[in-house]
Design a protein around this motif. Structure first.
Motif, PDB file in Angstrom:
ATOM      1  N   ARG A  26       0.857  -1.189   0.000  1.00 21.69           N
ATOM      2  CA  ARG A  26       0.000   0.000   0.000  1.00 21.69           C
ATOM      3  C   ARG A  26       0.894   1.241   0.000  1.00 21.69           C
ATOM      4  N   PRO A  27       0.426   2.341  -0.585  1.00 21.65           N
ATOM      5  CA  PRO A  27       1.242   3.559  -0.653  1.00 21.65           C
ATOM      6  C   PRO A  27       1.743   4.044   0.705  1.00 21.65           C
ATOM      7  N   GLU A  28       0.955   3.870   1.742  1.00 23.58           N
ATOM      8  CA  GLU A  28       1.361   4.374   3.061  1.00 23.58           C
ATOM      9  C   GLU A  28       2.392   3.480   3.749  1.00 23.58           C
ATOM     10  N   SER A  56      21.224  11.249 -20.504  1.00 24.06           N
ATOM     11  CA  SER A  56      20.687  11.851 -19.296  1.00 24.06           C
ATOM     12  C   SER A  56      19.222  12.238 -19.483  1.00 24.06           C
ATOM     13  N   GLU A  57      18.904  12.840 -20.612  1.00 23.37           N
ATOM     14  CA  GLU A  57      17.517  13.242 -20.889  1.00 23.37           C
ATOM     15  C   GLU A  57      16.611  12.015 -20.991  1.00 23.37           C
ATOM     16  N   PHE A  58      17.069  10.966 -21.683  1.00 25.04           N
ATOM     17  CA  PHE A  58      16.282   9.745 -21.810  1.00 25.04           C
ATOM     18  C   PHE A  58      16.047   9.108 -20.440  1.00 25.04           C
ATOM     19  N   GLY A  59      17.094   9.045 -19.633  1.00 22.83           N
ATOM     20  CA  GLY A  59      16.976   8.458 -18.299  1.00 22.83           C
ATOM     21  C   GLY A  59      15.983   9.202 -17.432  1.00 22.83           C
ATOM     22  N   LYS A  60      16.011  10.508 -17.489  1.00 14.58           N
ATOM     23  CA  LYS A  60      15.091  11.317 -16.683  1.00 14.58           C
ATOM     24  C   LYS A  60      13.645  11.155 -17.162  1.00 14.58           C
ATOM     25  N   GLN A  61      13.446  11.053 -18.475  1.00 14.98           N
ATOM     26  CA  GLN A  61      12.098  10.810 -19.016  1.00 14.98           C
ATOM     27  C   GLN A  61      11.593   9.437 -18.571  1.00 14.98           C
ATOM     28  N   LEU A  62      12.460   8.452 -18.623  1.00 16.20           N
ATOM     29  CA  LEU A  62      12.116   7.099 -18.205  1.00 16.20           C
ATOM     30  C   LEU A  62      11.705   7.079 -16.732  1.00 16.20           C
ATOM     31  N   LEU A  63      12.462   7.760 -15.902  1.00 12.31           N
ATOM     32  CA  LEU A  63      12.157   7.823 -14.478  1.00 12.31           C
ATOM     33  C   LEU A  63      10.815   8.514 -14.225  1.00 12.31           C
ATOM     34  N   GLU A  64      10.531   9.560 -14.965  1.00 11.97           N
ATOM     35  CA  GLU A  64       9.240  10.254 -14.810  1.00 11.97           C
ATOM     36  C   GLU A  64       8.085   9.341 -15.214  1.00 11.97           C
ATOM     37  N   ARG A  65       8.277   8.556 -16.274  1.00 12.94           N
ATOM     38  CA  ARG A  65       7.253   7.584 -16.675  1.00 12.94           C
ATOM     39  C   ARG A  65       7.005   6.574 -15.557  1.00 12.94           C
ATOM     40  N   ALA A  66       8.076   6.145 -14.931  1.00 13.58           N
ATOM     41  CA  ALA A  66       7.962   5.200 -13.822  1.00 13.58           C
ATOM     42  C   ALA A  66       7.230   5.841 -12.645  1.00 13.58           C
ATOM     43  N   ARG A  67       7.531   7.097 -12.358  1.00 12.92           N
ATOM     44  CA  ARG A  67       6.851   7.800 -11.253  1.00 12.92           C
ATOM     45  C   ARG A  67       5.344   7.853 -11.505  1.00 12.92           C
ATOM     46  N   GLN A  68       4.970   8.110 -12.759  1.00 11.91           N
ATOM     47  CA  GLN A  68       3.551   8.184 -13.112  1.00 11.91           C
ATOM     48  C   GLN A  68       2.847   6.841 -12.883  1.00 11.91           C
ATOM     49  N   LYS A  69       3.558   5.739 -13.132  1.00 11.83           N
ATOM     50  CA  LYS A  69       2.990   4.407 -12.894  1.00 11.83           C
ATOM     51  C   LYS A  69       2.701   4.175 -11.417  1.00 11.83           C
ATOM     52  N   LEU A  70       3.422   4.870 -10.565  1.00 17.19           N
ATOM     53  CA  LEU A  70       3.263   4.710  -9.119  1.00 17.19           C
ATOM     54  C   LEU A  70       2.561   5.917  -8.500  1.00 17.19           C
ATOM     55  N   SER A  71       1.633   6.470  -9.224  1.00 16.15           N
ATOM     56  CA  SER A  71       0.858   7.607  -8.724  1.00 16.15           C
ATOM     57  C   SER A  71       0.238   7.261  -7.374  1.00 16.15           C
ATOM     58  N   GLY A  72       0.394   8.160  -6.416  1.00 16.11           N
ATOM     59  CA  GLY A  72      -0.127   7.928  -5.074  1.00 16.11           C
ATOM     60  C   GLY A  72       0.918   7.417  -4.096  1.00 16.11           C
ATOM     61  N   TYR A  73       2.055   6.948  -4.601  1.00 18.08           N
ATOM     62  CA  TYR A  73       3.152   6.463  -3.770  1.00 18.08           C
ATOM     63  C   TYR A  73       4.197   7.569  -3.589  1.00 18.08           C
ATOM     64  N   GLU A  74       4.924   7.506  -2.485  1.00 21.21           N
ATOM     65  CA  GLU A  74       6.061   8.407  -2.295  1.00 21.21           C
ATOM     66  C   GLU A  74       7.218   7.850  -3.114  1.00 21.21           C
ATOM     67  N   VAL A  75       7.647   8.604  -4.132  1.00 24.79           N
ATOM     68  CA  VAL A  75       8.652   8.115  -5.071  1.00 24.79           C
ATOM     69  C   VAL A  75       9.766   9.147  -5.217  1.00 24.79           C
ATOM     70  N   ASN A  76      11.007   8.664  -5.106  1.00 25.61           N
ATOM     71  CA  ASN A  76      12.189   9.481  -5.376  1.00 25.61           C
ATOM     72  C   ASN A  76      12.880   8.897  -6.600  1.00 25.61           C
ATOM     73  N   LEU A  77      13.415   9.765  -7.444  1.00 24.41           N
ATOM     74  CA  LEU A  77      14.063   9.336  -8.682  1.00 24.41           C
ATOM     75  C   LEU A  77      15.555   9.599  -8.610  1.00 24.41           C
ATOM     76  N   TYR A  78      16.325   8.690  -9.223  1.00 25.56           N
ATOM     77  CA  TYR A  78      17.783   8.837  -9.222  1.00 25.56           C
ATOM     78  C   TYR A  78      18.338   8.338 -10.548  1.00 25.56           C
ATOM     79  N   PHE A  79      19.071   9.205 -11.231  1.00 28.58           N
ATOM     80  CA  PHE A  79      19.736   8.851 -12.487  1.00 28.58           C
ATOM     81  C   PHE A  79      21.230   9.036 -12.304  1.00 28.58           C
ATOM     82  N   THR A  80      22.002   8.081 -12.832  1.00 32.64           N
ATOM     83  CA  THR A  80      23.451   8.207 -12.748  1.00 32.64           C
ATOM     84  C   THR A  80      24.123   7.447 -13.893  1.00 32.64           C
TER      85      THR A  80
END
Length: 134
Positions: A26-28, A56-80
């Motif tokens: 669950r998100p909480e 870098s741009e592709f990785g950040k777009q990919l991470l944002e897509r992943a964040r959208q899939k987890l809408s409602g969850y606390e999500v942090n993104l990291y690209f390296t």
């Protein structure tokens, strides 16, 4: 609250880890870190600036897509940039991750059954590693 690290590589297969998390947590109950690692090969005398910027741009777009899939969850993104296995282990230790969730490889053979990166993480992680089937 559990801290979960999810490596994604841009394949639809790697995004199944996100669906798996939504099915069992669950998100909480969780805080999710999503990591994308781009491995670059440097060659003497070749300017890699454009490839680094595009990666870098592709990785950040990919991470944002992943964040959208987890809408409602606390999500942090990291690209390296770096070697995926090393960076996943480093991030899990730095952020005191409780669980790493990865998908298995589609290749054949024992090491390839789960993938060389997943195999490396399994051997070196100081936390639970969950492998999601395809």
């Amino acid at each position: 609250m559990k801290k979960i690290l999810v490596p994604i590589d841009g394949t639809e297969r790697s995004m199944h880890s996100l669906d798996f998390i939504k099915e069992i947590y669950r998100p909480e109950d969780v805080e999710i870190e999503i990591i994308n690692v781009k491995e670059l090969v440097f060659v003497d005398g070749i300017d890699m600036g454009d490839e680094i910027k595009a990666s870098s741009e592709f990785g950040k777009q990919l991470l944002e897509r992943a964040r959208q899939k987890l809408s409602g969850y606390e999500v942090n993104l990291y690209f390296t940039f770096g070697y995926a296995g090393d960076e996943i282990i480093r991030k899990s230790q730095e952020d005191n991750i409780d669980i790493i969730v990865m998908t298995k490889s589609t290749k054949k053979g024992l090491t390839r059954l789960i993938g060389s990166c997943t195999s490396y993480v399994l051997r070196n992680a100081n936390c639970i590693v969950m492998i999601v089937p395809e």
